[in-house]
Design a protein around this motif. Structure first.
Motif, mmCIF file in Angstrom:
data_model
loop_
_atom_site.group_PDB
_atom_site.id
_atom_site.type_symbol
_atom_site.label_atom_id
_atom_site.label_comp_id
_atom_site.label_asym_id
_atom_site.label_seq_id
_atom_site.Cartn_x
_atom_site.Cartn_y
_atom_site.Cartn_z
ATOM 1 N N VAL A 46 -49.383 13.945 39.379
ATOM 2 C CA VAL A 46 -48.422 14.819 40.060
ATOM 3 C C VAL A 46 -47.004 14.204 40.223
ATOM 4 C CG1 VAL A 46 -47.235 16.680 41.768
ATOM 5 C CG2 VAL A 46 -49.862 16.702 41.237
ATOM 6 N N ASP A 49 -41.877 13.633 43.380
ATOM 7 C CA ASP A 49 -41.168 14.717 44.335
ATOM 8 C C ASP A 49 -41.916 16.038 44.219
ATOM 9 O OD1 ASP A 49 -40.791 14.888 41.368
ATOM 10 O OD2 ASP A 49 -38.882 15.749 41.479
ATOM 11 N N HIS A 50 -42.907 16.203 43.687
ATOM 12 C CA HIS A 50 -43.624 17.620 43.803
ATOM 13 C C HIS A 50 -45.186 17.513 44.429
ATOM 14 C CE1 HIS A 50 -40.871 18.707 40.214
ATOM 15 N NE2 HIS A 50 -41.057 19.652 40.691
ATOM 16 N N ALA A 53 -45.472 19.685 47.670
ATOM 17 C CA ALA A 53 -45.487 21.201 47.323
ATOM 18 C C ALA A 53 -46.839 21.517 46.530
ATOM 19 C CB ALA A 53 -44.315 21.549 46.479
ATOM 20 N N ALA A 54 -47.225 20.580 45.732
ATOM 21 C CA ALA A 54 -48.317 20.936 44.906
ATOM 22 C C ALA A 54 -49.638 21.187 45.611
ATOM 23 C CB ALA A 54 -48.705 19.707 43.788
ATOM 24 N N GLY A 98 -45.870 24.957 36.869
ATOM 25 C CA GLY A 98 -44.720 24.911 37.743
ATOM 26 C C GLY A 98 -44.934 23.862 38.852
ATOM 27 N N LEU A 99 -45.906 23.313 39.047
ATOM 28 C CA LEU A 99 -46.218 22.558 40.229
ATOM 29 C C LEU A 99 -45.888 21.145 39.945
ATOM 30 C CD1 LEU A 99 -49.563 24.096 41.519
ATOM 31 C CD2 LEU A 99 -47.229 24.375 42.337
ATOM 32 N N GLY A 100 -45.233 20.593 38.945
ATOM 33 C CA GLY A 100 -45.164 19.272 38.570
ATOM 34 C C GLY A 100 -46.231 18.318 38.166
ATOM 35 N N THR A 102 -48.426 16.714 35.551
ATOM 36 C CA THR A 102 -48.179 16.009 34.318
ATOM 37 C C THR A 102 -49.676 15.677 33.793
ATOM 38 O OG1 THR A 102 -48.299 13.782 35.510
ATOM 39 C CG2 THR A 102 -46.231 14.706 34.952
#
Length: 142
Positions: A46, A49-50, A53-54, A98-100, A102
């Motif tokens: 991830v 910066d996410h 939230a993830a 949408g959770l960042g 990768t």
């Protein structure tokens, strides 16, 4: 051998430990018995910066029973139960969007060799249980 303490004494001790936050009770449910036979472990990369939230989104998801920030190539791990492979696929393709994230590596658990505490048929054999010392001889149980 000394007799066990009276039930009222035991109740008071348990209530005191619970009130102090030193006693936690859990209910263990075998997910297979309630229609959730697919267990998946997810190793996620991830964007930094996410990450928070993830992690929160995974922790809030009803299928996820564990979400962990980690170090190494994967910085977020999750463990989840699903009713079938289509539900797992839907989770991967829709719920993680949408959770960042990768990269995701998904491992479907084929068989559990050990679980603490054990659930269902994975419980230790009676022979293994017989090898344990009596409860009063084990540290913290007597």
């Amino acid at each position: 051998m000394t007799p066990p303490p009276p039930e009222t004494t035991v109740r008071r001790r348990i209530a005191r430990l619970a009130a102090q936050g030193r006693l936690v009770t859990q209910v263990l449910v075998d997910p297979r018995q309630i229609g959730l036979p697919i267990e998946a472990k997810l190793l996620l990369q991830v964007a930094p910066d996410h990450l928070a939230a993830a992690g929160r989104a995974l922790a809030d998801h009803p299928a996820v029973h564990g979400a962990f920030a980690t170090s190494g190539p994967s910085n977020l791990h999750a463990a989840a139960y699903f009713p079938g492979l289509p539900a797992l696929y839907g989770f991967l393709s829709r719920d993680l969007a949408g959770l960042g994230i990768t990269r995701v590596e998904t491992a479907v658990v084929g068989r559990t060799a050990k679980r603490t505490p054990p659930l269902g048929p994975d419980r230790p054999s009676p022979a293994a249980v017989r090898r344990l010392p009596p409860a009063h001889a084990r540290p913290g149980t007597g």
